[in-house]
Every structure is written in C-alpha cells, then in structure tokens.
Design a protein around this motif. Structure first.
Motif, PDB file in Angstrom:
ATOM      1  N   LEU A 342       0.856  -1.306   0.179  1.00  0.00           N
ATOM      2  CA  LEU A 342      -0.101   0.073   0.046  1.00  0.00           C
ATOM      3  C   LEU A 342       0.847   1.343  -0.170  1.00  0.00           C
ATOM      4  CD1 LEU A 342      -2.996  -0.983   2.585  1.00  0.00           C
ATOM      5  CD2 LEU A 342      -3.203  -0.417   0.030  1.00  0.00           C
ATOM      6  N   GLY A 343       2.136   1.141   0.149  1.00  0.00           N
ATOM      7  CA  GLY A 343       2.923   2.314   0.180  1.00  0.00           C
ATOM      8  C   GLY A 343       3.095   2.941   1.448  1.00  0.00           C
ATOM      9  N   GLY A 344       3.618   4.226   1.632  1.00  0.00           N
ATOM     10  CA  GLY A 344       3.484   4.668   2.861  1.00  0.00           C
ATOM     11  C   GLY A 344       2.438   5.618   2.989  1.00  0.00           C
ATOM     12  N   LYS A 345       1.697   5.564   4.143  1.00  0.00           N
ATOM     13  CA  LYS A 345       0.193   6.060   4.384  1.00  0.00           C
ATOM     14  C   LYS A 345       0.325   6.726   5.856  1.00  0.00           C
ATOM     15  CE  LYS A 345      -2.788   3.777   1.514  1.00  0.00           C
ATOM     16  NZ  LYS A 345      -3.123   4.994   0.721  1.00  0.00           N
ATOM     17  N   PHE A 346      -0.111   8.036   5.652  1.00  0.00           N
ATOM     18  CA  PHE A 346      -0.672   8.618   7.015  1.00  0.00           C
ATOM     19  C   PHE A 346      -2.121   8.891   7.148  1.00  0.00           C
ATOM     20  CE2 PHE A 346      -0.723  12.693   9.936  1.00  0.00           C
ATOM     21  CZ  PHE A 346      -0.558  11.904  11.141  1.00  0.00           C
ATOM     22  N   THR A 347      -2.888   7.988   8.124  1.00  0.00           N
ATOM     23  CA  THR A 347      -4.299   7.914   7.876  1.00  0.00           C
ATOM     24  C   THR A 347      -4.641   7.384   9.468  1.00  0.00           C
ATOM     25  OG1 THR A 347      -6.028   6.838   7.030  1.00  0.00           O
ATOM     26  CG2 THR A 347      -3.950   5.566   7.154  1.00  0.00           C
ATOM     27  N   THR A 348      -5.884   7.209   9.324  1.00  0.00           N
ATOM     28  CA  THR A 348      -6.188   6.564  10.698  1.00  0.00           C
ATOM     29  C   THR A 348      -6.496   4.838  10.608  1.00  0.00           C
ATOM     30  OG1 THR A 348      -8.786   6.427   9.883  1.00  0.00           O
ATOM     31  CG2 THR A 348      -7.583   8.542  11.190  1.00  0.00           C
ATOM     32  N   LEU A 349      -6.725   4.253  11.630  1.00  0.00           N
ATOM     33  CA  LEU A 349      -6.892   2.783  11.628  1.00  0.00           C
ATOM     34  C   LEU A 349      -7.944   2.461  10.715  1.00  0.00           C
ATOM     35  CD1 LEU A 349      -5.391   0.033  12.702  1.00  0.00           C
ATOM     36  CD2 LEU A 349      -6.888   0.285  14.567  1.00  0.00           C
ATOM     37  N   GLU A 350      -9.041   3.175  10.940  1.00  0.00           N
ATOM     38  CA  GLU A 350     -10.175   2.758   9.849  1.00  0.00           C
ATOM     39  C   GLU A 350      -9.888   3.056   8.471  1.00  0.00           C
ATOM     40  OE1 GLU A 350     -14.848   4.176   8.991  1.00  0.00           O
ATOM     41  OE2 GLU A 350     -13.608   5.243  10.759  1.00  0.00           O
ATOM     42  N   GLY A 351      -9.065   4.109   8.089  1.00  0.00           N
ATOM     43  CA  GLY A 351      -8.491   4.158   6.743  1.00  0.00           C
ATOM     44  C   GLY A 351      -7.759   3.217   6.399  1.00  0.00           C
ATOM     45  N   LEU A 352      -6.784   2.743   7.006  1.00  0.00           N
ATOM     46  CA  LEU A 352      -6.066   1.576   6.798  1.00  0.00           C
ATOM     47  C   LEU A 352      -6.659   0.286   6.445  1.00  0.00           C
ATOM     48  CD1 LEU A 352      -2.990   0.600   6.372  1.00  0.00           C
ATOM     49  CD2 LEU A 352      -3.226  -0.388   8.724  1.00  0.00           C
ATOM     50  N   LEU A 353      -7.540  -0.158   7.101  1.00  0.00           N
ATOM     51  CA  LEU A 353      -8.672  -1.240   6.821  1.00  0.00           C
ATOM     52  C   LEU A 353      -9.419  -1.174   5.528  1.00  0.00           C
ATOM     53  CD1 LEU A 353      -9.835  -2.084  10.537  1.00  0.00           C
ATOM     54  CD2 LEU A 353      -7.913  -3.227   9.222  1.00  0.00           C
ATOM     55  N   LYS A 354      -9.949   0.031   5.401  1.00  0.00           N
ATOM     56  CA  LYS A 354     -10.722   0.543   4.217  1.00  0.00           C
ATOM     57  C   LYS A 354      -9.866   0.324   2.980  1.00  0.00           C
ATOM     58  CE  LYS A 354     -14.446   3.374   5.964  1.00  0.00           C
ATOM     59  NZ  LYS A 354     -14.966   4.604   5.960  1.00  0.00           N
ATOM     60  N   ASP A 355      -8.381   0.784   3.005  1.00  0.00           N
ATOM     61  CA  ASP A 355      -7.418   0.739   1.954  1.00  0.00           C
ATOM     62  C   ASP A 355      -7.227  -0.946   1.587  1.00  0.00           C
ATOM     63  OD1 ASP A 355      -7.479   3.289   1.563  1.00  0.00           O
ATOM     64  OD2 ASP A 355      -5.616   3.656   2.734  1.00  0.00           O
ATOM     65  N   ILE A 356      -7.210  -1.837   2.816  1.00  0.00           N
ATOM     66  CA  ILE A 356      -6.750  -3.052   2.530  1.00  0.00           C
ATOM     67  C   ILE A 356      -7.895  -3.804   2.210  1.00  0.00           C
ATOM     68  CG2 ILE A 356      -6.642  -5.393   3.973  1.00  0.00           C
ATOM     69  CD1 ILE A 356      -4.872  -3.688   6.089  1.00  0.00           C
ATOM     70  N   LYS A 357      -9.209  -3.358   2.352  1.00  0.00           N
ATOM     71  CA  LYS A 357     -10.401  -3.906   1.759  1.00  0.00           C
ATOM     72  C   LYS A 357     -10.519  -3.612   0.385  1.00  0.00           C
ATOM     73  CE  LYS A 357     -15.624  -4.023   1.778  1.00  0.00           C
ATOM     74  NZ  LYS A 357     -16.536  -3.402   2.450  1.00  0.00           N
ATOM     75  N   ASP A 358     -10.161  -2.479   0.043  1.00  0.00           N
ATOM     76  CA  ASP A 358     -10.316  -2.104  -1.445  1.00  0.00           C
ATOM     77  C   ASP A 358      -9.104  -2.675  -2.156  1.00  0.00           C
ATOM     78  OD1 ASP A 358     -11.225  -0.215  -3.443  1.00  0.00           O
ATOM     79  OD2 ASP A 358      -9.247   0.937  -3.277  1.00  0.00           O
ATOM     80  N   LEU A 359      -7.849  -2.609  -1.685  1.00  0.00           N
ATOM     81  CA  LEU A 359      -6.827  -3.577  -2.440  1.00  0.00           C
ATOM     82  C   LEU A 359      -7.357  -4.892  -2.621  1.00  0.00           C
ATOM     83  CD1 LEU A 359      -3.781  -3.429  -3.785  1.00  0.00           C
ATOM     84  CD2 LEU A 359      -3.313  -4.015  -1.493  1.00  0.00           C
ATOM     85  N   ILE A 360      -7.667  -5.520  -1.694  1.00  0.00           N
ATOM     86  CA  ILE A 360      -8.004  -7.173  -1.731  1.00  0.00           C
ATOM     87  C   ILE A 360      -9.248  -7.478  -2.495  1.00  0.00           C
ATOM     88  CG2 ILE A 360      -8.056  -9.275  -0.443  1.00  0.00           C
ATOM     89  CD1 ILE A 360      -5.400  -7.909  -0.250  1.00  0.00           C
ATOM     90  N   VAL A 361     -10.344  -6.638  -2.128  1.00  0.00           N
ATOM     91  CA  VAL A 361     -11.530  -7.014  -2.770  1.00  0.00           C
ATOM     92  C   VAL A 361     -11.589  -6.543  -4.041  1.00  0.00           C
ATOM     93  CG1 VAL A 361     -13.938  -7.129  -2.165  1.00  0.00           C
ATOM     94  CG2 VAL A 361     -12.274  -7.475  -0.155  1.00  0.00           C
ATOM     95  N   SER A 362     -11.700  -5.305  -3.967  1.00  0.00           N
ATOM     96  CA  SER A 362     -12.115  -4.384  -5.281  1.00  0.00           C
ATOM     97  C   SER A 362     -11.035  -4.255  -6.369  1.00  0.00           C
ATOM     98  CB  SER A 362     -12.237  -2.742  -4.804  1.00  0.00           C
ATOM     99  OG  SER A 362     -13.369  -2.880  -3.666  1.00  0.00           O
ATOM    100  N   LYS A 363      -9.712  -4.431  -6.234  1.00  0.00           N
ATOM    101  CA  LYS A 363      -8.920  -4.237  -7.119  1.00  0.00           C
ATOM    102  C   LYS A 363      -7.971  -5.523  -7.379  1.00  0.00           C
ATOM    103  CE  LYS A 363      -8.363   0.878  -6.507  1.00  0.00           C
ATOM    104  NZ  LYS A 363      -7.455   1.962  -6.351  1.00  0.00           N
ATOM    105  N   LYS A 364      -8.488  -6.475  -6.793  1.00  0.00           N
ATOM    106  CA  LYS A 364      -7.759  -7.857  -6.840  1.00  0.00           C
ATOM    107  C   LYS A 364      -7.591  -8.275  -8.367  1.00  0.00           C
ATOM    108  CE  LYS A 364      -4.675 -10.684  -4.966  1.00  0.00           C
ATOM    109  NZ  LYS A 364      -3.614 -10.122  -4.388  1.00  0.00           N
ATOM    110  N   PRO A 365      -6.384  -8.441  -9.110  1.00  0.00           N
ATOM    111  CA  PRO A 365      -6.471  -8.916 -10.291  1.00  0.00           C
ATOM    112  C   PRO A 365      -7.043 -10.448 -10.625  1.00  0.00           C
ATOM    113  CG  PRO A 365      -4.387  -8.708  -9.637  1.00  0.00           C
ATOM    114  CD  PRO A 365      -5.208  -8.046  -8.554  1.00  0.00           C
ATOM    115  N   PHE A 366      -7.868 -10.637 -11.746  1.00  0.00           N
ATOM    116  CA  PHE A 366      -7.956 -11.916 -12.097  1.00  0.00           C
ATOM    117  C   PHE A 366      -9.146 -12.369 -10.933  1.00  0.00           C
ATOM    118  CE2 PHE A 366      -3.175 -12.102 -12.949  1.00  0.00           C
ATOM    119  CZ  PHE A 366      -3.637 -11.604 -14.137  1.00  0.00           C
ATOM    120  N   MET A 367      -9.955 -11.467 -10.374  1.00  0.00           N
ATOM    121  CA  MET A 367     -10.852 -11.897  -9.445  1.00  0.00           C
ATOM    122  C   MET A 367     -12.268 -11.373 -10.251  1.00  0.00           C
ATOM    123  SD  MET A 367      -9.759 -13.594  -7.248  1.00  0.00           S
ATOM    124  CE  MET A 367      -7.998 -14.193  -6.586  1.00  0.00           C
TER     125      MET A 367
END
Length: 450
Positions: A342-367
């Motif tokens: 996810l690179g370097g981030k300055f956010t909240t814990l909620e923001g980090l979890l939302k970014d993880i969900k977006d990366l894994i669920v929404s932008k996962k290739p071949f899914m």
C-alpha cells in the motif's frame, strides 16, 4: 507491430476520448469496447493481413494495449500486450515454487521489461527479448518451447550435435509442464509492471515471494528513465527549514488518468514520534486522490513491532503512520499484507482497513470476469465482510504493524502514559531484512575526514 501501434495510437486516442476516455475498464459486456481493425503487412508472407487493437485496463496492470494480427493468406498469427501505464516507483521480483499441476494455471502478466529464469534448468529469457504477454505459467513454458523448436529443422541439417542438445533441453522443459518435480520460476521486472496470481487471496501464498527493490542506474537506462543528480550548495538545514514552514507544490501526472496534476508536499512533526514528509496528489480531471508518506529520518537501529488489541470502535480513529517497509498482520483472519503493498500512508486505523479491503476485494487482479471463480469470489466477499465487522467493532482482533526500519507509528491515546491495549517491541533485524532494506551493502564507518 510496436511501430504500427505507435503510429495509430494518437488516432485511436482521439477517437476514444470522444467516447469518454482513451482506456476503458475491461468488460466483455461493454458494446462500445470494440477493437479497432487496421490493415497491415504480414511479416511472414508479405501479403496484407489485419491487426486488431484494443486499448483497455485490467486490475493492477492498469492501462494496456492488446494487439492481435492474423493473415488470411498464410494463417500466421501474432498477439502482443504492451503496457501503456506508468513505470512503477520500484522494481518487483516474483519467486514462485511450482509444486503441483494446479500451479501451472496461475495467471501471469509479464511485461517486455521482465526477465524470466528457471534455476533448475539454468534457463533465462532476458528482458526486452520478448513482447509482453498475459498468460499462465503453462503458457510461458509453451512459449519458451515454441521458441526453441522454431529453428530445429535447420539445425538438424546444419549442426546435428547442437540440435540434439536443444532437443534434450526441450524434453526437460516438457517434463516441467507435467510437474514431475518441483521447480522455481523467477520473474524480475525493473518496471514493476508484472504480476503472478495468488489463488489463495486474501490469504498469504506460501509458495510465492514478492520483493520490491530500488532500480539501479542500469535499470533506469534500460527503461529510458533519466535521473538527474542536482548539486546542493545551500547551507545544511536551509532547505529543510523552508519545507517546515511551507507547503511545496510541484507538477506531476495523475496515476489513474495520466492528466496533469499538482502534488503538495509538507514536512510534519508527529507528536511523540518523529518528522515525516507527507505528499498528496489531487486530480481535477478524474477526482482521483492519493497520499504518500516518507520517513524524514534515518533507518532506526532496531525494527519495531506494534501490536494493538481492538476493544472499542473508538480505536478506529487512532492516527497511524505506515511506512513503505511496514507489513500489516491480522492473525485472527490469517492475513498478512507485505511491505510496499500500500506504500507509505498517514491515516487512521479505519482508513488503513478500508484501503486493505479496497486493495484485496475491489482491485484484486483476475478476480472478475472470466478469470473469476465462485469459490474465490465468495472468499473475497467473506473477507470484506470481516473487515467491515472489525471497523464496526464487532470482531475481537489484533492489528500488528511490523516495520524492520522502525519508521511506523500508531497513536497512543493514553500518552504520555502507557497504552494497556498496545504493545511496542524493538527487535534486531535479520540478515534477510537488512538485505531487503539495502543495509548490508552500506558502509558507514571507517571513513577518514579529509
């Protein structure tokens, strides 16, 4: 083929912009997303054939140009894939241990700047010797075998000894396809635009290792990137003093639509931690926003592991600094996010979890589309629901930030008193961690001042 693409790309771009953008998301049901057919010369029989060009996007690989040539006279065909996106900030190295025949079905995106190696055969395909491709592990091996077999009839007539040795090598290749024994596949791409599928996502793939690295000057030269070294004759600290008091703005391009945009940069002192550099880019064209954080200090002598037990929904508002070298773990979900994902981030814990969900669920290739399976889609959907429950405070989990460089931070809401739900550990880095950070090759002692 590439020259043909370069000639017609401006015309295709102008036509596609009228329809709302040059590169559209890949979608089999989109009637507007039709390939452009161009009459072109067949390089096999020198008669006229047709080239079909499609400008589209696929997850992770972003913008690509897919070209397919067919000749009705000699039935010769040729397909290519060219990356039309930006070169990534870091190169990427994929190391896959192929153990079963199921591994041969893994999807692979290989750009033209990627090299492919199989150590067990002492075999290597150097970078820039093949065009980019979207295939599987089995497809990569088939392509290598086809290249070796191409001139075999001529070799058998002119040099039987060499032809026999190559034939033995081809047979060893074919045995690899049957996975009679384990072998290692290594894809090294200095542009960072290659990818090997993780079929177990969102869980960690134990057979696949992904390493991001900083390009060397030789890599930059091969990619056509010119890095200018600026001499700084200012007094020490003068530039930093300016950055502390001002927001610096410089021109760049949007990572999504490549339109001109501005990036704001500011030095910020985080309370009870250290100074960091925050960069934010806002695109007026597509409204895309990004933020990135770089450490303003040196690599710490010890690594840092921060473990937080989530006990209340208010924990979601804790400030968090995740550096590029920091991994994120959620043991209860058997989930691990590697460094640089996810690179370097300055956010909240909620923001980090939302970014993880977006990366894994929404932008996962071949899914999505034809590459998706019901089982994978269900697993990802379940993972997204668990992340939502964590954000809502409905799951009792631990969040672990493991940063071997020691440059990550999680807010202590009880500061300056200790946080009863947060544990901070300092540890000595392993040789492998120092290697990933480039510290083993650094010599900082024994230099005499002249």
């Amino acid at each position: 083929m590439l020259r043909l693409i370069c000639v017609f790309l401006p015309l295709l771009g102008a036509a596609a912009e009228i329809r709302g953008g040059v590169f559209k998301d890949i979608n089999a049901e989109d009637e507007d997303q039709q390939p452009t057919v161009i009459e072109s010369l067949c390089m096999n029989c020198y008669e006229n054939g047709s080239t079909r060009l499609l400008l589209t996007k696929i997850p992770f690989f972003k913008e690509i140009i897919i070209s397919s040539f067919t000749c009705p006279h000699c039935n010769w065909t040729n397909t290519e894939i060219q990356s039309a996106g930006r070169i990534q900030e870091q190169g990427v190295l994929y190391t896959l241990q192929v153990k079963t025949k199921e591994d041969m079905n893994r999807e692979v995106v290989k750009s033209d700047s990627a090299s492919t190696r199989i150590p067990q055969l002492d075999f290597e395909i150097p970078a820039f010797t093949q065009n980019g491709s979207l295939s599987t592990i089995e497809g990569l091996l088939d392509r290598a075998v086809a290249g070796l077999e191409q001139d075999q009839p001529i070799r058998k007539a002119t040099d039987p000894v060499v032809a026999e040795k190559i034939e033995e090598f081809i047979q060893r290749f074919k045995k690899l396809k049957e996975v009679e024994e384990e072998f290692t596949l290594i894809i090294d791409d200095s542009s960072g635009n290659s990818f090997i599928e993780n079929p177990f996502a969102p869980e960690k793939d134990m057979a696949l290792t992904v390493t991001h690295y900083k390009r060397t000057p030789e890599h930059n030269a091969a990619l056509g990137i010119e890095v200018e070294e600026e001499e700084n004759d200012e007094k020490p600290g003068s530039d930093l003093d300016t950055m502390r008091n001002e927001v610096l703005v410089f021109n760049t391009n949007c990572p999504e639509c490549n339109a001109p945009a501005n990036t704001n940069m500011k030095l910020v002192q985080i309370q009870h931690f250290k100074e960091v550099i925050i960069m934010a880019t806002n695109c007026d064209s597509c409204r895309h926003r990004t933020n990135e954080v770089k450490s303003g200090g040196a690599t710490e002598e010890l690594g840092t592991r921060i473990t937080l037990h989530l006990t209340d929904p208010s924990d979601m508002s804790r400030d968090l600094l995740k550096s590029e070298t920091c991994s994120v773990l959620i043991p209860e979900l058997e989930f691990e996010l590697g460094m640089a994902a996810l690179g370097g981030k300055f956010t909240t814990l909620e923001g980090l979890l939302k970014d993880i969900k977006d990366l894994i669920v929404s932008k996962k290739p071949f899914m999505c589309g034809d590459s998706s399976t019901a089982d994978r889609a269900e697993k990802l959907e379940l993972f997204g629901q668990k992340i939502d429950k964590i954000i809502a405070g409905e799951m009792d989990v631990h969040i672990i930030l493991d940063d071997p460089a020691g440059n990550s931070y999680l807010q202590n809401v009880y500061a300056p008193d200790p946080d009863p739900e947060m544990k901070i550990e300092k540890y000595t880095r392993t040789f492998e961690q120092n290697e990933d950070l480039g510290l083993n090759d650094m010599k900082t002692e024994g230099y005499a001042e002249k």
